[in-house]
Design a protein around this motif. Structure first.
Motif, PDB file in Angstrom:
ATOM      1  N   TYR A  20      -9.577   2.713  -4.474  1.00 44.22           N
ATOM      2  CA  TYR A  20      -8.765   2.993  -5.640  1.00 44.22           C
ATOM      3  C   TYR A  20      -8.399   1.687  -6.326  1.00 44.22           C
ATOM      4  O   TYR A  20      -8.228   0.661  -5.679  1.00 44.22           O
ATOM      5  CB  TYR A  20      -7.463   3.706  -5.236  1.00 44.22           C
ATOM      6  CG  TYR A  20      -7.667   5.074  -4.627  1.00 44.22           C
ATOM      7  CD1 TYR A  20      -7.963   5.210  -3.259  1.00 44.22           C
ATOM      8  CD2 TYR A  20      -7.562   6.230  -5.396  1.00 44.22           C
ATOM      9  CE1 TYR A  20      -8.150   6.466  -2.697  1.00 44.22           C
ATOM     10  CE2 TYR A  20      -7.748   7.490  -4.836  1.00 44.22           C
ATOM     11  CZ  TYR A  20      -8.046   7.582  -3.491  1.00 44.22           C
ATOM     12  OH  TYR A  20      -8.230   8.831  -2.928  1.00 44.22           O
ATOM     13  N   LEU A  66      -6.960  -0.708  -3.548  1.00 43.90           N
ATOM     14  CA  LEU A  66      -6.534  -0.036  -2.319  1.00 43.90           C
ATOM     15  C   LEU A  66      -7.706   0.672  -1.661  1.00 43.90           C
ATOM     16  O   LEU A  66      -8.520   1.311  -2.339  1.00 43.90           O
ATOM     17  CB  LEU A  66      -5.439   0.983  -2.636  1.00 43.90           C
ATOM     18  CG  LEU A  66      -4.132   0.418  -3.182  1.00 43.90           C
ATOM     19  CD1 LEU A  66      -3.297   1.521  -3.826  1.00 43.90           C
ATOM     20  CD2 LEU A  66      -3.344  -0.273  -2.076  1.00 43.90           C
ATOM     21  N   GLN A 105      -5.374   0.140  -8.786  1.00 42.01           N
ATOM     22  CA  GLN A 105      -4.025   0.400  -9.289  1.00 42.01           C
ATOM     23  C   GLN A 105      -3.583  -0.732 -10.206  1.00 42.01           C
ATOM     24  O   GLN A 105      -3.294  -1.847  -9.744  1.00 42.01           O
ATOM     25  CB  GLN A 105      -3.025   0.572  -8.147  1.00 42.01           C
ATOM     26  CG  GLN A 105      -1.649   1.001  -8.626  1.00 42.01           C
ATOM     27  CD  GLN A 105      -0.680   1.259  -7.487  1.00 42.01           C
ATOM     28  OE1 GLN A 105      -0.821   0.733  -6.404  1.00 42.01           O
ATOM     29  NE2 GLN A 105       0.332   2.102  -7.753  1.00 42.01           N
ATOM     30  N   LEU A 156      -4.406  -4.125  -8.225  1.00 40.22           N
ATOM     31  CA  LEU A 156      -4.337  -3.991  -6.775  1.00 40.22           C
ATOM     32  C   LEU A 156      -5.431  -2.998  -6.369  1.00 40.22           C
ATOM     33  O   LEU A 156      -5.479  -1.879  -6.884  1.00 40.22           O
ATOM     34  CB  LEU A 156      -2.965  -3.464  -6.358  1.00 40.22           C
ATOM     35  CG  LEU A 156      -2.721  -3.267  -4.861  1.00 40.22           C
ATOM     36  CD1 LEU A 156      -2.696  -4.611  -4.125  1.00 40.22           C
ATOM     37  CD2 LEU A 156      -1.404  -2.511  -4.636  1.00 40.22           C
ATOM     38  N   GLY A 162      -0.292  10.910  -9.964  1.00 38.09           N
ATOM     39  CA  GLY A 162       0.599  10.727 -11.083  1.00 38.09           C
ATOM     40  C   GLY A 162       0.946   9.251 -11.212  1.00 38.09           C
ATOM     41  O   GLY A 162       0.562   8.430 -10.364  1.00 38.09           O
ATOM     42  N   GLY A 190       0.821  -1.196   0.000  1.00 38.45           N
ATOM     43  CA  GLY A 190       0.000   0.000   0.000  1.00 38.45           C
ATOM     44  C   GLY A 190       0.859   1.251   0.000  1.00 38.45           C
ATOM     45  O   GLY A 190       2.079   1.188  -0.129  1.00 38.45           O
ATOM     46  N   PRO A 215      -3.083  -2.137   2.928  1.00 33.59           N
ATOM     47  CA  PRO A 215      -2.084  -2.867   2.141  1.00 33.59           C
ATOM     48  C   PRO A 215      -2.592  -3.323   0.778  1.00 33.59           C
ATOM     49  O   PRO A 215      -1.798  -3.708  -0.076  1.00 33.59           O
ATOM     50  CB  PRO A 215      -1.750  -4.076   3.022  1.00 33.59           C
ATOM     51  CG  PRO A 215      -2.989  -4.279   3.819  1.00 33.59           C
ATOM     52  CD  PRO A 215      -3.554  -2.923   4.075  1.00 33.59           C
ATOM     53  N   LEU A 220       4.886   8.745  -5.350  1.00 30.79           N
ATOM     54  CA  LEU A 220       3.678   9.214  -6.034  1.00 30.79           C
ATOM     55  C   LEU A 220       3.248  10.555  -5.452  1.00 30.79           C
ATOM     56  O   LEU A 220       3.263  10.742  -4.234  1.00 30.79           O
ATOM     57  CB  LEU A 220       2.542   8.209  -5.845  1.00 30.79           C
ATOM     58  CG  LEU A 220       2.759   6.836  -6.471  1.00 30.79           C
ATOM     59  CD1 LEU A 220       2.065   5.751  -5.663  1.00 30.79           C
ATOM     60  CD2 LEU A 220       2.224   6.829  -7.895  1.00 30.79           C
ATOM     61  N   GLN A 272       1.058   1.695 -12.906  1.00 28.89           N
ATOM     62  CA  GLN A 272       0.270   2.928 -12.972  1.00 28.89           C
ATOM     63  C   GLN A 272       0.044   3.479 -11.567  1.00 28.89           C
ATOM     64  O   GLN A 272       0.211   2.781 -10.570  1.00 28.89           O
ATOM     65  CB  GLN A 272      -1.087   2.649 -13.617  1.00 28.89           C
ATOM     66  CG  GLN A 272      -1.009   2.058 -15.006  1.00 28.89           C
ATOM     67  CD  GLN A 272      -0.432   3.025 -16.007  1.00 28.89           C
ATOM     68  OE1 GLN A 272      -0.806   4.206 -16.047  1.00 28.89           O
ATOM     69  NE2 GLN A 272       0.491   2.566 -16.819  1.00 28.89           N
ATOM     70  N   GLY A 273      -0.363   4.743 -11.502  1.00 26.36           N
ATOM     71  CA  GLY A 273      -0.788   5.302 -10.228  1.00 26.36           C
ATOM     72  C   GLY A 273      -2.201   4.840  -9.903  1.00 26.36           C
ATOM     73  O   GLY A 273      -2.941   4.422 -10.794  1.00 26.36           O
ATOM     74  N   PRO A 274      -2.580   4.889  -8.643  1.00 24.07           N
ATOM     75  CA  PRO A 274      -3.949   4.510  -8.277  1.00 24.07           C
ATOM     76  C   PRO A 274      -4.975   5.406  -8.958  1.00 24.07           C
ATOM     77  O   PRO A 274      -4.739   6.592  -9.158  1.00 24.07           O
ATOM     78  CB  PRO A 274      -3.974   4.708  -6.756  1.00 24.07           C
ATOM     79  CG  PRO A 274      -2.546   4.630  -6.327  1.00 24.07           C
ATOM     80  CD  PRO A 274      -1.770   5.228  -7.465  1.00 24.07           C
ATOM     81  N   ARG A 330      -4.936  -7.889  -3.927  1.00 25.30           N
ATOM     82  CA  ARG A 330      -4.502  -8.186  -5.294  1.00 25.30           C
ATOM     83  C   ARG A 330      -5.529  -9.101  -5.933  1.00 25.30           C
ATOM     84  O   ARG A 330      -5.723 -10.218  -5.483  1.00 25.30           O
ATOM     85  CB  ARG A 330      -3.135  -8.863  -5.264  1.00 25.30           C
ATOM     86  CG  ARG A 330      -2.631  -9.317  -6.616  1.00 25.30           C
ATOM     87  CD  ARG A 330      -2.178  -8.177  -7.485  1.00 25.30           C
ATOM     88  NE  ARG A 330      -1.047  -7.460  -6.931  1.00 25.30           N
ATOM     89  CZ  ARG A 330      -0.520  -6.373  -7.493  1.00 25.30           C
ATOM     90  NH1 ARG A 330      -1.044  -5.876  -8.594  1.00 25.30           N
ATOM     91  NH2 ARG A 330       0.510  -5.772  -6.946  1.00 25.30           N
TER      92      ARG A 330
END
Lengths: 115, 113
Positions: free
Chosen positions: B35, B90, B37, B88, A106, A43, B106, A89, B41-43, B109
């Protein structure tokens, strides 16, 4: 709607160097900007949160700045260590209305510190 | 304080199935955000719950739905799973005032085969 971009996508430097990670955003009416760290498959850990009224925040070897007029934030890491290796990030609220908005991120900078 | 917890840690499903992911927020927090992810990539923000109602939503189809319970815990449901839903997931908790950072769990997945 806020959009966030990070450069570089990846960075590899020797241990001990000072380095700067960059983040740009499209909406200057930003409520706050946050920097997170993510270790592989894990995370996110919050590093620094800069409110719109602030210009910078510091925590240990980390310093983050916010320039709303240019739409940029930087994360400065002093005296880098191998344990700093991770993906960094930046994120900002998706909408500028304030409060606990959902965040837009981002794609991150993947940082490797060589021992 | 256990922080934000999520279950399960890993999950494998097949296309077309449905999945439920769970999140318990940090003690004292009243708002839960989800979120997605994808690898590298970003979330991406899915939605946020406050006072058992969906407060905000990102650009995700109606196949993604959620719920918040009176104890502030939350569930994310995804129907008719697609291969592209592999990611993933979140969960983050915060106070609705937004004066503090969001605390992330955490993650779960999910692999869709």
């Amino acid at each position: 709607k806020q959009e966030v971009t990070q450069i570089p996508a990846a960075l590899s430097v020797p241990e001990g160097e000072n380095l700067v990670l960059n983040c740009s955003f499209t909406d200057s009416a930003i409520y706050n900007l946050q920097w997170f760290r993510q270790d592989p498959g894990k995370g996110l850990t919050s590093l620094l949160l800069i409110q719109s009224s602030q210009r910078e925040q510091t925590s240990g070897r980390l310093n983050a700045s916010l320039d709303k007029s240019s739409g940029r934030s930087t994360l400065y890491i002093a005296a880098s260590q191998p344990g700093d290796s991770a993906t960094y990030l930046c994120a900002s609220p998706l909408y500028s209305g304030g409060g606990a908005d959902g965040l837009t991120f981002g794609k991150g900078t993947h940082l490797i510190i060589q021992p | 304080d256990a922080g934000v917890t999520q279950s399960p840690t890993h999950l494998i499903k097949t296309r077309g199935q449905q999945v439920t992911l769970r999140c318990s927020p940090k003690s004292g927090h009243d708002t839960v955000s989800w979120y997605q992810q994808a690898l590298g990539q970003g979330p991406q923000f899915i939605f946020q719950y406050y006072e058992e109602e969906e407060r905000q939503r990102g650009n995700f189809p109606d196949r993604f739905s959620g719920h918040q319970f009176p104890n502030y815990s939350s569930e994310l449901n995804v129907n008719a799973l697609l291969l592209g839903d592999s990611a993933l997931y979140l969960c983050a908790s915060s106070l609705v005032t937004g004066r503090e950072t969001q605390y992330f769990g955490p993650g779960t997945r999910l692999l869709v085969l």
